[in-house]
Design a protein around this motif. Structure first.
Motif, mmCIF file in Angstrom:
data_model
loop_
_atom_site.group_PDB
_atom_site.id
_atom_site.type_symbol
_atom_site.label_atom_id
_atom_site.label_comp_id
_atom_site.label_asym_id
_atom_site.label_seq_id
_atom_site.Cartn_x
_atom_site.Cartn_y
_atom_site.Cartn_z
ATOM 1 N N GLY A 187 -1.374 3.760 7.385
ATOM 2 C CA GLY A 187 -0.828 2.634 8.276
ATOM 3 C C GLY A 187 -0.603 3.071 9.823
ATOM 4 O O GLY A 187 -0.983 3.949 10.191
ATOM 5 N N ALA A 188 0.042 2.049 10.244
ATOM 6 C CA ALA A 188 0.122 2.206 11.867
ATOM 7 C C ALA A 188 0.987 3.234 12.207
ATOM 8 O O ALA A 188 0.566 4.228 12.898
ATOM 9 C CB ALA A 188 0.789 0.904 12.307
ATOM 10 N N VAL A 189 2.006 3.200 11.392
ATOM 11 C CA VAL A 189 3.054 4.590 11.542
ATOM 12 C C VAL A 189 2.306 5.869 11.075
ATOM 13 O O VAL A 189 2.392 6.911 11.708
ATOM 14 C CB VAL A 189 4.319 4.370 10.727
ATOM 15 C CG1 VAL A 189 5.240 5.467 11.199
ATOM 16 C CG2 VAL A 189 5.134 3.240 11.534
ATOM 17 N N HIS A 208 5.635 -5.771 11.132
ATOM 18 C CA HIS A 208 6.440 -6.348 10.080
ATOM 19 C C HIS A 208 7.849 -6.917 10.312
ATOM 20 O O HIS A 208 8.227 -7.715 10.008
ATOM 21 C CB HIS A 208 6.689 -5.111 8.967
ATOM 22 C CG HIS A 208 5.357 -4.696 8.247
ATOM 23 N ND1 HIS A 208 5.370 -3.656 7.253
ATOM 24 C CD2 HIS A 208 4.072 -5.021 8.723
ATOM 25 C CE1 HIS A 208 3.766 -3.522 7.217
ATOM 26 N NE2 HIS A 208 3.306 -4.387 7.703
ATOM 27 N N MET A 219 15.622 6.461 8.227
ATOM 28 C CA MET A 219 15.789 6.196 9.849
ATOM 29 C C MET A 219 15.704 4.893 10.321
ATOM 30 O O MET A 219 14.934 4.179 9.784
ATOM 31 C CB MET A 219 14.574 7.136 10.215
ATOM 32 C CG MET A 219 13.193 6.908 10.025
ATOM 33 S SD MET A 219 11.837 7.420 11.176
ATOM 34 C CE MET A 219 12.418 6.535 12.624
ATOM 35 N N ALA A 266 11.300 5.355 6.190
ATOM 36 C CA ALA A 266 11.573 4.431 7.180
ATOM 37 C C ALA A 266 11.488 3.056 6.709
ATOM 38 O O ALA A 266 11.813 2.092 7.283
ATOM 39 C CB ALA A 266 10.410 4.431 8.065
ATOM 40 N N ILE A 291 6.607 4.030 2.291
ATOM 41 C CA ILE A 291 6.342 3.047 1.235
ATOM 42 C C ILE A 291 7.535 2.529 0.487
ATOM 43 O O ILE A 291 7.951 1.540 0.243
ATOM 44 C CB ILE A 291 5.455 3.575 0.336
ATOM 45 C CG1 ILE A 291 4.172 4.179 1.046
ATOM 46 C CG2 ILE A 291 5.166 2.812 -1.093
ATOM 47 C CD1 ILE A 291 3.102 3.041 1.655
ATOM 48 N N TYR A 340 -3.532 6.805 -3.948
ATOM 49 C CA TYR A 340 -2.456 6.378 -4.541
ATOM 50 C C TYR A 340 -2.655 5.378 -5.664
ATOM 51 O O TYR A 340 -1.822 5.231 -6.493
ATOM 52 C CB TYR A 340 -1.244 5.476 -3.579
ATOM 53 C CG TYR A 340 -1.781 4.313 -3.192
ATOM 54 C CD1 TYR A 340 -1.351 3.105 -3.843
ATOM 55 C CD2 TYR A 340 -2.412 4.111 -1.755
ATOM 56 C CE1 TYR A 340 -1.813 1.801 -3.274
ATOM 57 C CE2 TYR A 340 -2.731 3.177 -1.215
ATOM 58 C CZ TYR A 340 -2.303 1.719 -2.081
ATOM 59 O OH TYR A 340 -2.476 0.652 -1.562
ATOM 60 N N ARG A 341 -4.050 4.608 -5.497
ATOM 61 C CA ARG A 341 -4.230 3.900 -6.653
ATOM 62 C C ARG A 341 -4.912 4.509 -8.015
ATOM 63 O O ARG A 341 -4.840 3.806 -8.932
ATOM 64 C CB ARG A 341 -5.303 2.800 -6.145
ATOM 65 C CG ARG A 341 -4.685 2.048 -5.194
ATOM 66 C CD ARG A 341 -6.346 1.168 -4.496
ATOM 67 N NE ARG A 341 -5.549 0.768 -2.932
ATOM 68 C CZ ARG A 341 -5.256 -0.517 -2.698
ATOM 69 N NH1 ARG A 341 -5.374 -1.495 -3.975
ATOM 70 N NH2 ARG A 341 -4.882 -0.939 -1.640
ATOM 71 N N ARG A 369 -8.014 -5.431 0.997
ATOM 72 C CA ARG A 369 -7.744 -4.350 1.761
ATOM 73 C C ARG A 369 -7.755 -4.634 3.223
ATOM 74 O O ARG A 369 -8.569 -5.642 3.579
ATOM 75 C CB ARG A 369 -8.943 -3.308 1.636
ATOM 76 C CG ARG A 369 -8.812 -2.674 0.162
ATOM 77 C CD ARG A 369 -8.133 -1.242 0.372
ATOM 78 N NE ARG A 369 -8.617 -0.362 1.463
ATOM 79 C CZ ARG A 369 -7.995 0.113 2.306
ATOM 80 N NH1 ARG A 369 -6.586 -0.035 2.576
ATOM 81 N NH2 ARG A 369 -8.592 1.131 3.264
ATOM 82 N N ARG A 370 -6.835 -4.334 3.988
ATOM 83 C CA ARG A 370 -6.788 -4.900 5.447
ATOM 84 C C ARG A 370 -7.565 -3.406 6.123
ATOM 85 O O ARG A 370 -7.414 -2.331 5.725
ATOM 86 C CB ARG A 370 -5.426 -4.866 5.833
ATOM 87 C CG ARG A 370 -4.785 -3.457 6.226
ATOM 88 C CD ARG A 370 -3.262 -3.852 6.294
ATOM 89 N NE ARG A 370 -2.778 -3.510 4.960
ATOM 90 C CZ ARG A 370 -1.566 -3.534 4.910
ATOM 91 N NH1 ARG A 370 -0.470 -3.453 5.300
ATOM 92 N NH2 ARG A 370 -1.147 -3.167 3.445
ATOM 93 N N LEU A 412 14.005 3.184 14.022
ATOM 94 C CA LEU A 412 13.740 3.649 15.516
ATOM 95 C C LEU A 412 14.783 3.525 16.352
ATOM 96 O O LEU A 412 15.275 2.345 16.577
ATOM 97 C CB LEU A 412 12.446 2.742 15.700
ATOM 98 C CG LEU A 412 11.810 2.740 17.011
ATOM 99 C CD1 LEU A 412 11.325 4.154 17.454
ATOM 100 C CD2 LEU A 412 10.846 1.613 17.233
ATOM 101 N N THR A 439 8.262 5.792 15.827
ATOM 102 C CA THR A 439 8.867 5.813 14.828
ATOM 103 C C THR A 439 8.242 7.130 14.103
ATOM 104 O O THR A 439 8.935 7.890 13.161
ATOM 105 C CB THR A 439 8.360 4.578 13.873
ATOM 106 O OG1 THR A 439 8.749 3.540 14.506
ATOM 107 C CG2 THR A 439 8.946 4.865 12.355
ATOM 108 N N SER A 446 -5.345 4.805 0.658
ATOM 109 C CA SER A 446 -6.479 4.425 -0.176
ATOM 110 C C SER A 446 -7.719 5.403 0.042
ATOM 111 O O SER A 446 -7.660 5.834 0.911
ATOM 112 C CB SER A 446 -7.066 3.010 -0.018
ATOM 113 O OG SER A 446 -5.836 2.241 -0.352
#
Ligand SMILES: NC(=O)c1ccc[n+]([C@@H]2O[C@H](COP(=O)([O-])OP(=O)(O)OC[C@H]3O[C@@H](n4cnc5c(N)ncnc54)[C@H](OP(=O)(O)O)[C@@H]3O)[C@@H](O)[C@H]2O)c1
Length: 323
Positions: free
Chosen positions: A151-153, A39, A251, A232, A211, A191-192, A312-313, A253, A127, A173
């Motif tokens: 997510g990735a982190v 991102h 924080m 983050a 988030i 969370y939805r 959705r990814r 990185l 991270t 999700s």
């Protein structure tokens, strides 16, 4: 060398020839095999954060990479040409065939990973490590709540916290529930569908916030006194930390070859694993950005898919194969 460059804030990425960089005495030149999209690349390129995170234009994006040491400076010890390495930096430059870096931000590539997999590791995994251990002080037997755990982190945070002997609760999700359970989460709160502060039965020792916004605000309600809120994504209100008798900080990185070396060892032995969603060729970086920006309305001037077209990814990182 070939490289992908941004010529102006908000502009299109261009793939073309640029001079191959030279190294200082305390640097190594890495021949990049793969890099990954973050991102941060898009946010910096948009110009929206130019006051706090300026870039020199033209700019080569890319804050993480896997590759092979091509050349070492005269003051460098510990690496030699031919070594396979991974690393991250704070300035970018990895969407290219060569990158000069300080040895302090690289580590040896886990031999069990492909170069594509290895390039997806440094930013997200470091991270996560620094968020939960360096800033969150997470210990064995404690409970951590990770917002954005799929997510990735988040996926690294789940794996590292679980490996450290903590109980791991995540918000994500429900589609990602089975995946998150498989990597160490003991409870997944959709969370939805639900508000985590109403679902949690007990307070937690650490919240790792990936988030922000209302999710961060409501996190104070579920933290034990003396607990740690690490974000983050955005600064943490010091009025709220005082009110709830907790600590809280945002924080950023700090790339470290030492931390990365510990992560590489866990990857090598199969204790944690990387997650790659898609691999593009380097020259298709502009398309990769368009795909990721579909999930980030307003970033880099690329519109989301359309009104109400929330999509959705797949979880995992987007990797660019350089060589
Ligand atoms: N400070 C630093 O040094 C640093 C370093 C790296 C990353 N970051 C930041 O950390 C954040 C996370 O990065 P990432 O790469 O892990 O992002 P990512 O891969 O895009 O993951 C975000 C995850 O959050 C989920 N999600 C969205 N809204 C949610 C909500 N309200 N509650 C819980 N989960 C939600 C998404 O699920 P769906 O797919 O279901 O929407 C997705 O799984 C980003 O803001 C990034 O910029 C900061």
């Amino acid at each position: 060398m070939k490289a992908v460059r941004l010529l102006e804030y908000g502009g299109e990425l261009e793939f073309n020839d640029v001079p191959t960089p030279t190294i200082a005495r305390d640097e190594v030149l890495v021949k990049i095999k793969s890099t990954a999209v973050n991102h941060l690349d898009l946010v910096k390129a948009s110009g929206k954060v130019r006051q706090i995170l300026p870039i020199d234009l033209p700019w080569i994006p890319g804050h993480e990479f896997s590759g092979v040491v091509e050349q070492i400076g005269s003051d460098v010890a510990g690496y030699a040409p031919g070594d396979a390495v991974i690393g991250a930096n704070g300035t970018g430059g990895a969407y290219a065939e060569y990158l000069p870096v300080r040895p302090a931000v690289i580590a040896r590539k886990p031999s069990t990973l492909s170069f594509e997999e290895a390039a997806s590791v440094p930013v997200a995994a470091q991270t996560a490590w620094e968020g939960i251990f360096t800033h969150g002080h997470l210990e064995k037997g404690q409970t951590i709540l990770i917002h954005g755990g799929a997510g990735a982190v988040g996926a690294y945070a789940v794996q590292l916290a679980s490996h450290a002997g903590a109980t791991v609760i995540v918000t994500a999700s429900s589609d990602d529930e089975a995946y998150l359970n498989s990597i160490g989460a003991s409870q997944v709160i959709d969370y939805r569908e639900a508000q985590f502060e109403k679902v949690l039965r007990e307070k937690v020792d650490v919240v790792f916030d990936l988030i922000g916004g209302d999710t961060q605000k409501r996190s104070f309600l579920v933290l034990k006194e003396g607990g740690h809120l690490v974000s983050a994504t955005q600064p943490v209100s010091q009025e709220e930390t005082a009110k709830y008798h907790v600590s809280g900080e945002m924080m950023r990185l700090a790339p470290s070859g030492d931390v990365l070396g510990k992560i590489a060892k866990l990857l090598e032995e199969g204790t944690i694993r990387p997650d790659v969603a898609t691999v593009y060729a380097l020259q298709d970086a502009a398309q990769a950005w368009k795909d990721i920006a579909g999930n980030l309305p307003g970033v880099h001037g690329v519109s989301p898919s359309g009104p109400g077209a929330e999509r959705r990814r797949p979880h995992g990182k987007i990797v660019l194969r350089v060589a």
